[in-house]
Scaffold this active site. Sequence first.
Site, short mmCIF file in Angstrom:
data_model
loop_
_atom_site.label_atom_id
_atom_site.label_comp_id
_atom_site.label_asym_id
_atom_site.label_seq_id
_atom_site.Cartn_x
_atom_site.Cartn_y
_atom_site.Cartn_z
N LYS A 1 0.83 -1.21 0.00
CA LYS A 1 0.00 0.00 0.00
C LYS A 1 0.85 1.25 0.00
O LYS A 1 0.47 2.27 -0.56
CB LYS A 1 -0.96 0.00 1.19
N LYS B 1 -3.55 -10.23 -6.93
CA LYS B 1 -4.81 -10.50 -6.22
C LYS B 1 -5.94 -9.63 -6.79
O LYS B 1 -5.71 -8.48 -7.14
CB LYS B 1 -4.55 -10.15 -4.74
N LYS C 1 -10.27 -4.37 -4.89
CA LYS C 1 -11.15 -3.24 -5.23
C LYS C 1 -10.35 -2.00 -5.57
O LYS C 1 -10.86 -1.07 -6.18
CB LYS C 1 -12.18 -2.97 -4.11
P1 TYM Z 1 -10.12 -6.38 3.02
O1 TYM Z 1 -11.20 -5.39 3.21
O2 TYM Z 1 -8.99 -6.04 2.12
O3 TYM Z 1 -10.70 -7.75 2.51
C1 TYM Z 1 -11.81 -8.35 3.16
C2 TYM Z 1 -11.71 -9.86 3.20
O4 TYM Z 1 -11.73 -10.39 1.88
C3 TYM Z 1 -10.57 -11.18 1.65
N1 TYM Z 1 -10.15 -10.95 0.27
C4 TYM Z 1 -9.87 -11.92 -0.60
N2 TYM Z 1 -9.90 -13.24 -0.49
C5 TYM Z 1 -9.56 -13.97 -1.58
N3 TYM Z 1 -9.18 -13.41 -2.76
C6 TYM Z 1 -9.14 -12.08 -2.91
N4 TYM Z 1 -8.79 -11.55 -4.07
C7 TYM Z 1 -9.49 -11.26 -1.80
N5 TYM Z 1 -9.57 -9.92 -1.61
C8 TYM Z 1 -9.98 -9.75 -0.33
C9 TYM Z 1 -9.55 -10.68 2.65
O5 TYM Z 1 -8.59 -11.66 2.95
C10 TYM Z 1 -10.41 -10.36 3.83
O6 TYM Z 1 -10.70 -11.53 4.56
N6 TYM Z 1 -7.51 -5.79 7.23
C11 TYM Z 1 -8.69 -6.39 6.66
C12 TYM Z 1 -9.99 -5.92 7.29
C13 TYM Z 1 -10.00 -6.08 8.78
C14 TYM Z 1 -10.13 -7.30 9.48
C15 TYM Z 1 -10.09 -6.95 10.87
C16 TYM Z 1 -10.25 -8.64 9.09
C17 TYM Z 1 -9.91 -5.07 9.68
N7 TYM Z 1 -9.95 -5.61 10.95
C18 TYM Z 1 -10.17 -7.93 11.86
C19 TYM Z 1 -10.34 -9.60 10.11
C20 TYM Z 1 -10.28 -9.24 11.46
C21 TYM Z 1 -8.74 -6.02 5.18
O7 TYM Z 1 -8.16 -5.06 4.75
O8 TYM Z 1 -9.54 -6.81 4.43
#
Ligand code: TYM
Length: 337
Positions: free
Chosen positions: A117, A199, A202
């Site tokens: 990032k 990956k 969004k």
């Molecule tokens: P975020 O918002 O980037 O993604 C949300 C969830 O979707 C999964 N994910 C994917 N899985 C498979 N293939 C992909 N291309 C893909 N893109 C996204 C991510 O692994 C995630 O599970 N830091 C976290 C949000 C967060 C969080 C937490 C998660 C904040 N606090 C506490 C768990 C527990 C994040 O940025 O996810």
Amino acid sequence: MENEVQKKRILSGIQPSGDLTLGSYLGAIKNWAALADEYDCYYMLADMHTITVRQVPAELRRHTLTQVAAYIASGLDPEKNVLFVQSHVPAHAQLGWVLDCYTMFGELSRMTQFKDKSAKNADNINAGLFTYPALMAADILLYQADLVPVGGDQKQHVEICRDIATRFNGIYGDTFKLPDPYIPQVGARVMSLTSPEKKMSKSDKDPNGCVYMLEKPEDILRKFKRAITDSDTERCVRFDRENKPGVSNLMQIYAVATGKSFETIEQEFAGHGYGDFKQAVGESVVELLRPIREETERLLADKSYLESVYRAGAEKAAYVANRTLNKVYKKVGFLPR
Ligand code: TYM
């Protein structure tokens, strides 16, 4: 009852930083709904995390509300799951600060997401982007979560959360439960349709690489039709991540969307061209997402219902979170009010 067996607890979250993608659905949300009976589940909209990258305020509000609707439409019954917005529960920021002071500069510097990032947002490498994992650790530890269902890209953050908890417990005695990541066998890493080595995300600049959960069927079909397959000479549908990353990614998506095994898929498309295969994958995704899109649209027309869901969720979440926060404040020596 005192001696009733306690259900294990789950906490997870998604940033409402844009429209939800097929990646977040297959990697995370799809698996959440099935856990409600067996576990005590808390699902958050991680809005505080989103501002580590600049957001347009009105868009952030819209994405947050849409994501509440999409959670419910994906099968998360608000009666059985606690659905809440992170910024509605101040304990996240409060524990986040405490954990900042128990997280080392060196360990934060090693985080892959920070490196990615900060490369993508070179003009805004702010302190929040750097300490993001300490806030995420607070999200998890406040609820004494046993399991954190996430996609593969978040594994490192769950690991650092365990390290922080272990450090804190080592100094002050048992305070936090150590959580385990819970990563799906298939779907943990959905790749971009146009650059299958990256990956699906969004924040991808190429809109054709990413399929959104609420996208129109014709757009989804078009994106799959254009998806990159592979340039190897063996033009057959076979799972081989290394040599056939494009086809393997499509197979993975098709497998999760239809419940078919890789073997069945290979047989189904033996002797067919990639065109038929891509069409079938696109159609399976359209059918998978259609009811979710329709239900999300229906729910979005009822704002007062959505409000009642996230208000009740914040209340339940705050109750649990404050118990942990009070324990932590006492342990570190803050004078009680
Ligand atoms: P975020 O918002 O980037 O993604 C949300 C969830 O979707 C999964 N994910 C994917 N899985 C498979 N293939 C992909 N291309 C893909 N893109 C996204 C991510 O692994 C995630 O599970 N830091 C976290 C949000 C967060 C969080 C937490 C998660 C904040 N606090 C506490 C768990 C527990 C994040 O940025 O996810």
